[in-house]
Design an enzyme around this catalytic site. Structure first.
Site, PDB file in Angstrom:
ATOM      1  N   CYS A 159     -19.554   1.563   9.246  1.00 34.97           N
ATOM      2  CA  CYS A 159     -18.405   1.351  10.064  1.00 34.97           C
ATOM      3  C   CYS A 159     -17.371   1.504  10.479  1.00 34.97           C
ATOM      4  CB  CYS A 159     -18.523  -0.456   9.814  1.00 34.97           C
ATOM      5  SG  CYS A 159     -17.347  -1.990  10.185  1.00 34.97           S
ATOM      6  N   ARG A 197     -17.696  -3.318  18.116  1.00 39.05           N
ATOM      7  CA  ARG A 197     -16.383  -4.122  18.022  1.00 39.05           C
ATOM      8  C   ARG A 197     -15.618  -4.024  18.080  1.00 39.05           C
ATOM      9  NH1 ARG A 197     -16.623  -4.699  12.381  1.00 39.05           N
ATOM     10  NH2 ARG A 197     -18.769  -5.030  12.554  1.00 39.05           N
ATOM     11  N   CYS A 222       0.847   4.912   7.130  1.00 42.43           N
ATOM     12  CA  CYS A 222       0.564   4.755   8.033  1.00 42.43           C
ATOM     13  C   CYS A 222       0.728   4.078   9.269  1.00 42.43           C
ATOM     14  CB  CYS A 222      -1.818   3.818   8.189  1.00 42.43           C
ATOM     15  SG  CYS A 222      -2.947   4.419   6.955  1.00 42.43           S
ATOM     16  N   CYS A 258       0.560  -0.775   0.238  1.00 42.34           N
ATOM     17  CA  CYS A 258      -0.161   0.426   0.272  1.00 42.34           C
ATOM     18  C   CYS A 258       0.567   1.310  -0.236  1.00 42.34           C
ATOM     19  CB  CYS A 258      -1.177  -0.173   1.079  1.00 42.34           C
ATOM     20  SG  CYS A 258      -2.724   1.865   1.225  1.00 42.34           S
ATOM     21  N   CYS A 260       0.732   0.067  10.234  1.00 37.01           N
ATOM     22  CA  CYS A 260       0.616  -0.560   9.861  1.00 37.01           C
ATOM     23  C   CYS A 260       1.051  -1.394   8.425  1.00 37.01           C
ATOM     24  CB  CYS A 260      -0.676   0.087   8.235  1.00 37.01           C
ATOM     25  SG  CYS A 260      -1.368  -1.503   7.285  1.00 37.01           S
ATOM     26  N   CYS A 282     -19.428  -6.681   4.009  1.00 32.73           N
ATOM     27  CA  CYS A 282     -18.786  -4.878   4.213  1.00 32.73           C
ATOM     28  C   CYS A 282     -16.841  -4.938   3.572  1.00 32.73           C
ATOM     29  CB  CYS A 282     -18.643  -5.053   5.268  1.00 32.73           C
ATOM     30  SG  CYS A 282     -17.414  -3.760   5.674  1.00 32.73           S
ATOM     31  N   CYS A 301     -15.539  -8.851   5.879  1.00 37.41           N
ATOM     32  CA  CYS A 301     -15.570  -8.052   5.564  1.00 37.41           C
ATOM     33  C   CYS A 301     -14.412  -8.542   4.275  1.00 37.41           C
ATOM     34  CB  CYS A 301     -14.984  -7.758   7.227  1.00 37.41           C
ATOM     35  SG  CYS A 301     -14.321  -5.650   6.193  1.00 37.41           S
TER      36      CYS A 301
HETATM   37  N1  SAM Z   1      -6.843   0.233   3.349  1.00 36.97           N
HETATM   38  C1  SAM Z   1      -7.767   0.272   3.945  1.00 36.97           C
HETATM   39  C2  SAM Z   1      -8.364   1.233   4.494  1.00 36.97           C
HETATM   40  O1  SAM Z   1      -7.212   2.074   5.155  1.00 36.97           O
HETATM   41  O2  SAM Z   1      -9.229   1.942   5.433  1.00 36.97           O
HETATM   42  C3  SAM Z   1      -8.612  -1.066   4.183  1.00 36.97           C
HETATM   43  C4  SAM Z   1      -7.253  -2.077   5.502  1.00 36.97           C
HETATM   44  S1  SAM Z   1      -7.279  -1.002   6.792  1.00 36.97           S
HETATM   45  C5  SAM Z   1      -5.719  -2.515   7.586  1.00 36.97           C
HETATM   46  C6  SAM Z   1      -8.200  -0.822   7.864  1.00 36.97           C
HETATM   47  C7  SAM Z   1      -8.183  -1.197   8.929  1.00 36.97           C
HETATM   48  O3  SAM Z   1      -7.097  -2.201   9.930  1.00 36.97           O
HETATM   49  C8  SAM Z   1      -7.323   0.633   9.295  1.00 36.97           C
HETATM   50  O4  SAM Z   1      -8.442   1.719   9.142  1.00 36.97           O
HETATM   51  C9  SAM Z   1      -6.862   0.677  10.646  1.00 36.97           C
HETATM   52  O5  SAM Z   1      -7.431   0.747  12.382  1.00 36.97           O
HETATM   53  C10 SAM Z   1      -6.658  -1.228  11.235  1.00 36.97           C
HETATM   54  N2  SAM Z   1      -5.302  -1.757  11.162  1.00 36.97           N
HETATM   55  C11 SAM Z   1      -4.455  -1.687  10.694  1.00 36.97           C
HETATM   56  N3  SAM Z   1      -3.136  -1.904  10.908  1.00 36.97           N
HETATM   57  C12 SAM Z   1      -3.347  -2.267  12.667  1.00 36.97           C
HETATM   58  C13 SAM Z   1      -2.809  -3.082  13.378  1.00 36.97           C
HETATM   59  N4  SAM Z   1      -1.781  -2.567  13.433  1.00 36.97           N
HETATM   60  N5  SAM Z   1      -3.726  -2.838  14.722  1.00 36.97           N
HETATM   61  C14 SAM Z   1      -4.507  -2.894  15.122  1.00 36.97           C
HETATM   62  N6  SAM Z   1      -4.907  -2.394  13.232  1.00 36.97           N
HETATM   63  C15 SAM Z   1      -4.546  -1.879  12.596  1.00 36.97           C
HETATM   64  C1  DTB Z   2     -11.191  -2.570  11.626  1.00 37.22           C
HETATM   65  O1  DTB Z   2     -12.007  -1.898  12.636  1.00 37.22           O
HETATM   66  N1  DTB Z   2     -10.170  -3.371  12.211  1.00 37.22           N
HETATM   67  C2  DTB Z   2      -9.750  -4.745  11.245  1.00 37.22           C
HETATM   68  C3  DTB Z   2     -11.308  -4.259   9.461  1.00 37.22           C
HETATM   69  N2  DTB Z   2     -11.768  -2.765  10.538  1.00 37.22           N
HETATM   70  C4  DTB Z   2     -10.682  -4.119   8.224  1.00 37.22           C
HETATM   71  C5  DTB Z   2      -8.313  -4.811  10.717  1.00 37.22           C
HETATM   72  C6  DTB Z   2      -7.691  -4.757  12.094  1.00 37.22           C
HETATM   73  C7  DTB Z   2      -6.167  -5.279  11.158  1.00 37.22           C
HETATM   74  C8  DTB Z   2      -5.099  -5.297  11.840  1.00 37.22           C
HETATM   75  C9  DTB Z   2      -3.806  -5.497  12.053  1.00 37.22           C
HETATM   76  C10 DTB Z   2      -3.700  -6.597  11.112  1.00 37.22           C
HETATM   77  O2  DTB Z   2      -4.160  -7.861  10.859  1.00 37.22           O
HETATM   78  O3  DTB Z   2      -3.133  -6.355   9.180  1.00 37.22           O
HETATM   79 FE1  SF4 Z   3      -2.605   0.945   3.064  1.00 36.06          FE
HETATM   80 FE2  SF4 Z   3      -2.500  -0.566   5.493  1.00 36.06          FE
HETATM   81 FE3  SF4 Z   3      -2.788   2.777   5.601  1.00 36.06          FE
HETATM   82 FE4  SF4 Z   3      -5.327   0.760   4.917  1.00 36.06          FE
HETATM   83  S1  SF4 Z   3      -4.327   1.475   7.065  1.00 36.06           S
HETATM   84  S2  SF4 Z   3      -4.564   2.933   4.104  1.00 36.06           S
HETATM   85  S3  SF4 Z   3      -3.969  -0.846   4.212  1.00 36.06           S
HETATM   86  S4  SF4 Z   3      -1.204   2.020   5.013  1.00 36.06           S
END
Ligand code: SAM
Ligand code: DTB
Ligand code: SF4
Length: 324
Positions: free
Chosen positions: A190, A262, A58, A54, A61, A130, A98
């Protein structure tokens, strides 16, 4: 017309959050039982349809291309493969699937067409679908709605002030715009956040204030605690205190009485008693399945045992539809 309250002040929210712990939990339970049946839980299953690479930054992430993390990347899965995983989740009791993609934004073209097909196929199975695909315009939201999309996940993650310390490649305003597009298309929202990004309690409560200001409230509010992943800038963040997590859930429940709250990422490190406190404070939804998107979640059999021990019964897709 709804009887939701959208003008909570930060002072009002803070005084709720700081009530004596047992009193806060009792109040949250009272509110919960006015809108939901005791012990009913909504179960969602995550499928990472496109993993890693990506362009966003963030800092929490593991899927951001710029960090060197140990994840298995893959391009967009085929609709049939996704369908197979969705049917497996359904057989295990999930009412919602989802679909998550590590995209900055939805781009029109063959990949999006394929996601639209996935939504059609899975919703035809009676499952709620979702998607969480990054930023999206109204036309794209309408296409997903027409394909049967039930909800779109787009988290605001933290307060507006703290957001720019965690992500620099997009703004809080961008997030709100996508959420608006989702609403305009008639798809349920959501939206929630992550605790443990180095934010203050004030930042967390401002996040709840912003969520409760949305009219209507997001139908689902995921409360994640950071899963620290090696290679990301937040890899060394400490764990969120259970008392703070329970207070956040209880406060979210009181502010957004009709939403599914959730208990999301971060459950793996929590004991049965800690999770029980979260359910007592008003959490009524979880992600199940041994994987979230790239990180681990409690194994199915462990969750099943927990549901039996606590007398939690899963809401079926038909029942969830009837809720709204
Ligand atoms: N790329 C899209 C976005 O950012 O909306 C969708 C996927 S993103 C991985 C979805 C959500 O996962 C993020 O908004 C964040 O709240 C959560 N997330 C990502 N990495 C995480 C982590 N290490 N621990 C907890 N939540 C995480
Ligand atoms: C949300 O709030 N938590 C989920 C879902 N929406 C998409 C994602 C959590 C991701 C945790 C880190 C991972 O497994 O990569
Ligand atoms: Fe990309 Fe992860 Fe950020 Fe979603 S949360 S926009 S997958 S870097």
């Amino acid at each position: 017309m709804n009887n939701q309250k959208h003008n909570w002040t930060l002072e009002g929210i803070t005084s709720l959050y700081n009530r004596p712990f047992l009193d806060l939990v009792r109040l949250a339970q009272d509110v919960h039982l006015r809108h939901f049946k005791l012990g009913e839980i909504q179960v969602s299953s995550l499928i990472s349809i496109k993993t890693g690479g990506c362009p966003e930054d963030c800092s929490y992430c593991p899927q951001a291309a710029r960090y060197h993390t140990d994840i298995e990347k893959h391009s967009l899965m085929k609709a049939e493969q996704v369908m197979e995983l969705a049917l497996r989740a359904k057989a295990q009791g999930a009412s919602r699937v989802c679909l998550g993609a590590a995209w900055r934004e939805v781009k029109d073209g063959s990949d999006f067409d394929r996601v639209v097909d996935m939504v059609k196929l899975i919703s035809n199975e009676g499952l709620q679908v979702c998607c969480t695909l990054g930023m999206m315009n109204e036309n794209q939201a309408i296409r997903l709605k027409e394909a049967g999309l039930y909800a779109y996940n787009h988290n605001i993650d933290t307060s507006e002030e703290h957001y720019s310390k965690v992500i620099s490649t997009r703004s809080y305003g961008d997030r709100l715009e996508t959420i608006n597009n989702v609403r305009k298309a008639g798809v349920t929202v959501c939206s929630g956040g992550i605790l443990g990004l180095g934010e203050t309690i004030d930042d967390r409560l401002k996040m709840l204030q912003n969520l409760s200001a949305m009219n209507p409230h997001p139908e689902s509010v995921p409360i994640n605690t950071l899963v620290p992943v090696k290679g990301t800038p937040l890899e060394n963040q400490g764990a969120v205190d259970i008392e703070e997590l329970v207070r956040m859930i209880a406060t979210a429940r009181i502010l957004m009485p009709t939403s599914f709250i959730r208990l999301s990422a971060g459950r793996l490190g929590r004991s049965l008693s800690e999770q029980t406190l979260c359910f007592m404070a008003g959490a009524n939804s979880v992600f199940s399945g041994e994987k979230l998107l790239t990180t681990m979640n409690p194994a199915e059999d462990i969750d099943e045992k927990m549901f039996v021990t606590l007398g939690l019964t899963k809401i079926t897709p038909a029942e969830v539809h009837a809720t709204f």
